[in-house]
Design an enzyme around this catalytic site. Structure first.
Site, PDB file in Angstrom:
ATOM      1  N   LEU A  69       7.171  43.433  15.992  1.00 31.03           N
ATOM      2  CA  LEU A  69       6.390  43.538  17.222  1.00 31.03           C
ATOM      3  C   LEU A  69       7.253  43.727  18.462  1.00 31.03           C
ATOM      4  O   LEU A  69       6.728  43.894  19.571  1.00 31.03           O
ATOM      5  CB  LEU A  69       5.487  42.311  17.380  1.00 31.03           C
ATOM      6  CG  LEU A  69       4.439  42.147  16.272  1.00 31.03           C
ATOM      7  CD1 LEU A  69       3.670  40.859  16.433  1.00 31.03           C
ATOM      8  CD2 LEU A  69       3.496  43.338  16.234  1.00 31.03           C
ATOM      9  N   TYR A  87      18.305  25.305   7.970  1.00 32.07           N
ATOM     10  CA  TYR A  87      18.852  26.412   8.772  1.00 32.07           C
ATOM     11  C   TYR A  87      20.357  26.219   8.950  1.00 32.07           C
ATOM     12  O   TYR A  87      20.795  25.153   9.363  1.00 32.07           O
ATOM     13  CB  TYR A  87      18.218  26.471  10.156  1.00 32.07           C
ATOM     14  CG  TYR A  87      16.735  26.732  10.214  1.00 32.07           C
ATOM     15  CD1 TYR A  87      16.010  27.146   9.101  1.00 32.07           C
ATOM     16  CD2 TYR A  87      16.033  26.549  11.405  1.00 32.07           C
ATOM     17  CE1 TYR A  87      14.646  27.369   9.181  1.00 32.07           C
ATOM     18  CE2 TYR A  87      14.671  26.783  11.483  1.00 32.07           C
ATOM     19  CZ  TYR A  87      13.982  27.185  10.372  1.00 32.07           C
ATOM     20  OH  TYR A  87      12.629  27.406  10.439  1.00 32.07           O
ATOM     21  N   GLY A  90      10.380  40.609  13.891  1.00 36.36           N
ATOM     22  CA  GLY A  90      10.981  41.596  14.786  1.00 36.36           C
ATOM     23  C   GLY A  90      10.192  42.874  14.919  1.00 36.36           C
ATOM     24  O   GLY A  90      10.453  43.683  15.822  1.00 36.36           O
ATOM     25  N   GLY A 139       8.896  46.342  18.707  1.00 41.03           N
ATOM     26  CA  GLY A 139       8.861  47.791  18.850  1.00 41.03           C
ATOM     27  C   GLY A 139      10.150  48.463  18.426  1.00 41.03           C
ATOM     28  O   GLY A 139      10.281  49.685  18.534  1.00 41.03           O
ATOM     29  N   LYS A 140      11.074  47.667  17.944  1.00 45.39           N
ATOM     30  CA  LYS A 140      12.384  48.196  17.539  1.00 45.39           C
ATOM     31  C   LYS A 140      12.296  49.050  16.283  1.00 45.39           C
ATOM     32  O   LYS A 140      13.086  49.971  16.084  1.00 45.39           O
ATOM     33  CB  LYS A 140      13.335  47.019  17.325  1.00 45.39           C
ATOM     34  CG  LYS A 140      14.748  47.390  16.902  1.00 45.39           C
ATOM     35  CD  LYS A 140      15.594  46.120  16.755  1.00 45.39           C
ATOM     36  CE  LYS A 140      17.010  46.435  16.310  1.00 45.39           C
ATOM     37  NZ  LYS A 140      17.835  45.206  16.156  1.00 45.39           N
ATOM     38  N   LEU A 163       6.884  37.236  16.167  1.00 45.44           N
ATOM     39  CA  LEU A 163       7.098  38.669  16.397  1.00 45.44           C
ATOM     40  C   LEU A 163       7.121  39.447  15.087  1.00 45.44           C
ATOM     41  O   LEU A 163       7.666  40.551  15.021  1.00 45.44           O
ATOM     42  CB  LEU A 163       8.400  38.894  17.177  1.00 45.44           C
ATOM     43  CG  LEU A 163       8.374  38.414  18.633  1.00 45.44           C
ATOM     44  CD1 LEU A 163       9.745  38.588  19.275  1.00 45.44           C
ATOM     45  CD2 LEU A 163       7.320  39.160  19.436  1.00 45.44           C
ATOM     46  N   ALA A 164       6.517  38.874  14.046  1.00 43.19           N
ATOM     47  CA  ALA A 164       6.440  39.544  12.747  1.00 43.19           C
ATOM     48  C   ALA A 164       7.816  40.031  12.290  1.00 43.19           C
ATOM     49  O   ALA A 164       8.017  41.197  11.979  1.00 43.19           O
ATOM     50  CB  ALA A 164       5.445  40.706  12.789  1.00 43.19           C
TER      51      ALA A 164
END
Length: 316
Positions: A219, A53, A217, A221-222, A214-215
């Site tokens: 999940l 990273y 991003g 909802g964005k 959050l998959a």
């Protein structure tokens, strides 16, 4: 904040782990320091990173996340209050994944230097390396454990067969075993962990910390249509695969549960993982103070049985 024992280790962690993949990528050093300060102030204590990273960012070579975390711990003088998780084995420019003894011996020294610490709390094999026997990799970790350079070991991205084989080799050869697994797991991506892999982790008492919680991003909802994909240069393209009937059904359930708790969809998605049998904590990252506050809220959000059942049904 209540803490959980991470498998059979002596590491006690809050029920949410901070993902360090954004440090040196979508969060610069100053922003990262602020996020890390807020993370500790919120009662969280475990940080997940890796030597690779954030090598993928333009101008980076790998090690940027570890370097920032190391600078922050030194500046704050709080190394003893933080559980540091990092990983080895990804391609750092050598052209392949590598879990050979010689490579691990060199890589750990580089990580320790960047993190400015004498010992890593949890050291993970980042990816399987079929070219190296488990006996060699675990033997290298045995040496590091004996020297105190790492306190515990684990693995990421192993399937049930691979994990079973690694555990069997450890027992047969009297070598240290993997005590923690880091799999991909979230409300949408359930198939690879739910089932034999989870059953094995539960039976063997492994700690489990999930990534892509959050998959990527989705999940949060964005992203609810293709038009939304441009909202994130970093993740937008990765999310398109979730924009289907099942994905929309999951978002609808998250919205409904979030509405009942005055919470955000991302907080509910993380709370669902926290409540799952066979999971110690999800990993999630933040790039803004608002997102960090949301992670802290998620760590203490209690879902009802009806909430969990509604989410389970939607994600089938």
């Amino acid at each position: 904040m209540a803490r959980r024992l991470l498998g059979r280790t002596d590491l006690e962690i809050a029920p949410l782990v901070l993902g360090g993949n954004v440090f040196g990528w979508t969060a610069d050093e100053k922003t990262s320091f602020d996020l890390l300060d807020r993370f500790v102030d919120g009662g969280l204590n475990a940080i997940d990173t890796a030597n690779v990273y954030s090598r993928w960012a333009p101008g980076n070579k790998g090690g940027e996340s570890e370097t920032i975390i190391g600078k922050w711990m030194k500046a704050r003088g709080n190394r003893d209050k933080v559980v540091v998780i990092t990983k080895v084995g990804a391609d750092m420019g050598q052209g392949k994944r590598d879990l050979s003894a010689g490579y691990i011996e060199r890589a750990v020294e580089d990580s320790l230097k960047r993190l400015q610490t004498d010992s890593i709390d949890l050291y993970l094999s980042h990816w399987p390396d079929p070219t190296v026997p488990y006996e060699e990799t675990l033997g290298a970790y045995q040496t590091l454990l004996a020297k105190g350079k790492v306190r515990h070991i684990g693995c990421s991205n192993l399937d049930a067969g691979q994990l079973r084989a690694a555990l069997d080799v450890a027992k047969l050869r009297n070598l240290p075993r993997y005590e923690v697994l880091q799999p991909e797991y979230n409300l949408y991506d359930r198939a690879s962990y739910d089932g034999p892999l989870r059953d094995l982790c539960v039976a063997e008492g492994l700690g489990v910390i999930t990534y892509f919680s959050l998959a990527k991003g989705f999940l949060s909802g964005k992203y609810r249509s293709k038009a939304d994909l441009g909202k994130s240069a970093a993740r937008g393209e990765d999310v398109e695969a979730y924009l289907n009937k099942r994905g929309m059904r999951i978002l609808a359930a998250l919205d409904a549960v979030a509405g009942r708790h005055a919470a955000k969809p991302a907080e509910v998605a993380l709370a669902w993982i926290i409540a799952r049998p066979g999971v110690t904590a999800p990993i999630a990252s933040a790039t803004t103070p608002e997102q960090m506050a949301s992670l802290v809220r998620a760590a203490s959000l209690g879902l009802t049985q009806a909430d969990v059942e509604e989410l389970d049904k939607a994600s089938v």
